[in-house]
Design an enzyme around this catalytic site. Structure first.
Site, PDB file in Angstrom:
ATOM      1  N   LEU A 232      90.787  31.878  11.717  1.00  0.00           N
ATOM      2  CA  LEU A 232      89.575  32.358  12.362  1.00  0.00           C
ATOM      3  C   LEU A 232      88.469  31.378  12.014  1.00  0.00           C
ATOM      4  O   LEU A 232      88.379  30.929  10.864  1.00  0.00           O
ATOM      5  CB  LEU A 232      89.201  33.763  11.883  1.00  0.00           C
ATOM      6  CG  LEU A 232      90.085  34.933  12.336  1.00  0.00           C
ATOM      7  CD1 LEU A 232      89.613  36.232  11.700  1.00  0.00           C
ATOM      8  CD2 LEU A 232      90.100  35.065  13.854  1.00  0.00           C
ATOM      9  N   ASP A 233      87.617  31.050  12.983  1.00  0.00           N
ATOM     10  CA  ASP A 233      86.501  30.147  12.714  1.00  0.00           C
ATOM     11  C   ASP A 233      85.609  30.712  11.621  1.00  0.00           C
ATOM     12  O   ASP A 233      85.579  31.924  11.380  1.00  0.00           O
ATOM     13  CB  ASP A 233      85.665  29.931  13.978  1.00  0.00           C
ATOM     14  CG  ASP A 233      86.422  29.177  15.058  1.00  0.00           C
ATOM     15  OD1 ASP A 233      87.435  28.535  14.720  1.00  0.00           O
ATOM     16  OD2 ASP A 233      86.001  29.237  16.221  1.00  0.00           O
ATOM     17  N   VAL A 234      84.835  29.851  10.984  1.00  0.00           N
ATOM     18  CA  VAL A 234      83.989  30.281   9.871  1.00  0.00           C
ATOM     19  C   VAL A 234      82.985  31.339  10.309  1.00  0.00           C
ATOM     20  O   VAL A 234      82.616  32.226   9.517  1.00  0.00           O
ATOM     21  CB  VAL A 234      83.280  29.055   9.233  1.00  0.00           C
ATOM     22  CG1 VAL A 234      82.290  28.435  10.209  1.00  0.00           C
ATOM     23  CG2 VAL A 234      82.594  29.425   7.928  1.00  0.00           C
TER      24      VAL A 234
ATOM     25  N   THR B 118      83.548  33.482  12.832  1.00  0.00           N
ATOM     26  CA  THR B 118      84.273  34.591  13.453  1.00  0.00           C
ATOM     27  C   THR B 118      84.717  35.562  12.367  1.00  0.00           C
ATOM     28  O   THR B 118      85.169  35.156  11.301  1.00  0.00           O
ATOM     29  CB  THR B 118      85.500  34.074  14.229  1.00  0.00           C
ATOM     30  OG1 THR B 118      85.063  33.179  15.248  1.00  0.00           O
ATOM     31  CG2 THR B 118      86.254  35.226  14.874  1.00  0.00           C
TER      32      THR B 118
ATOM     33  N   HIS C  57      89.790  27.630  18.907  1.00  0.00           N
ATOM     34  CA  HIS C  57      88.537  28.050  19.547  1.00  0.00           C
ATOM     35  C   HIS C  57      88.772  28.630  20.944  1.00  0.00           C
ATOM     36  O   HIS C  57      87.934  28.497  21.830  1.00  0.00           O
ATOM     37  CB  HIS C  57      87.552  26.877  19.655  1.00  0.00           C
ATOM     38  CG  HIS C  57      87.288  26.142  18.388  1.00  0.00           C
ATOM     39  ND1 HIS C  57      86.955  26.771  17.206  1.00  0.00           N
ATOM     40  CD2 HIS C  57      87.309  24.807  18.107  1.00  0.00           C
ATOM     41  CE1 HIS C  57      86.786  25.868  16.250  1.00  0.00           C
ATOM     42  NE2 HIS C  57      87.003  24.675  16.777  1.00  0.00           N
TER      43      HIS C  57
END
Length: 212
Positions: A78-80, A82, A163
């Site tokens: 998961l993105d930072v 998110t 992403h």
């Protein structure tokens, strides 16, 4: 450690491509490596935490948040910025199956996007969006709350490109302002505040294994 020759398998120096089976003896610096019990953890990832076991810049990681007796690592990313459902385990075989696109593990996201998406934009999200790495797989898309400035969507994806949700929404003209994963492989975050985690039940683990 492998490159330095510190790891041996059945008395022979291990290589990066050495395959280890259940009956093999693995030693590090002459000490036998013991079996670890398998562990399965669901974390409600907060914002500002990176999805990795170690960050060279000193940023907090998801592994730092899980104070388990057994070392577990994240399945997927998961993105930072998110938040939401993230599975961590030391079961490498299961992690590989869950991450492989062939099994189509469902991932459910809640996305706050700019503006009010046109019917054509929603249709494109559902049918597939042409990105620079190819056409995305069909996705389930539901409007949770529509506004003129901000709309909330629920998207269910069965693949996991980098992403992906952000790129899909950007491509149809409605950039993402907030992204939260509510469910992963049928696991939800009920009872978990941001930063909290719990162990999976045996029934949940069995269901995950059944997906492979």
């Amino acid at each position: 450690m492998i490159k330095e020759g510190r790891v041996s398998v059945n008395g022979q120096r291990g290589e990066l491509n050495t395959v280890v089976g259940s009956r093999d003896v693995v030693e590090v610096d002459g000490s036998r490596v013991a079996w670890q019990p398998l562990a399965y953890v669901l974390l409600n990832k907060p914002e500002g935490v990176v999805t990795t076991a170690y960050d060279p810049h000193g940023c907090p990681t998801v592994v730092d948040l899980v104070s388990h007796d057994v070392r577990v690592v994240p399945v997927g990313r998961l993105d930072v910025d998110t938040t939401g459902a993230l599975l961590l385990t030391n079961d490498g075989e299961l992690a590989h199956r869950l991450a492989h696109p062939r099994f189509g593990v469902p991932k459910v996201y809640e996305a706050d996007i700019d503006g009010s998406p046109a019917p054509s934009a929603l249709a494109t999200l559902r049918q597939g969006v042409e990105l620079n790495d190819g056409l995305t797989a069909p996705a389930d898309v539901r409007v949770v709350r529509r506004g003129t400035r901000l709309t909330r969507l629920e998207l269910t994806l069965h693949e996991g490109r980098k992403h992906q949700v952000k790129r899909m929404c950007e491509a149809v003209g409605n950039p993402v302002r907030r992204l939260h994963r509510t469910r992963y492989a049928g696991l939800d975050l009920q009872g978990l505040e941001p930063g909290e985690w719990r162990e999976l039940t045996p029934e949940e683990v069995a269901l995950l294994r059944g997906r492979g």
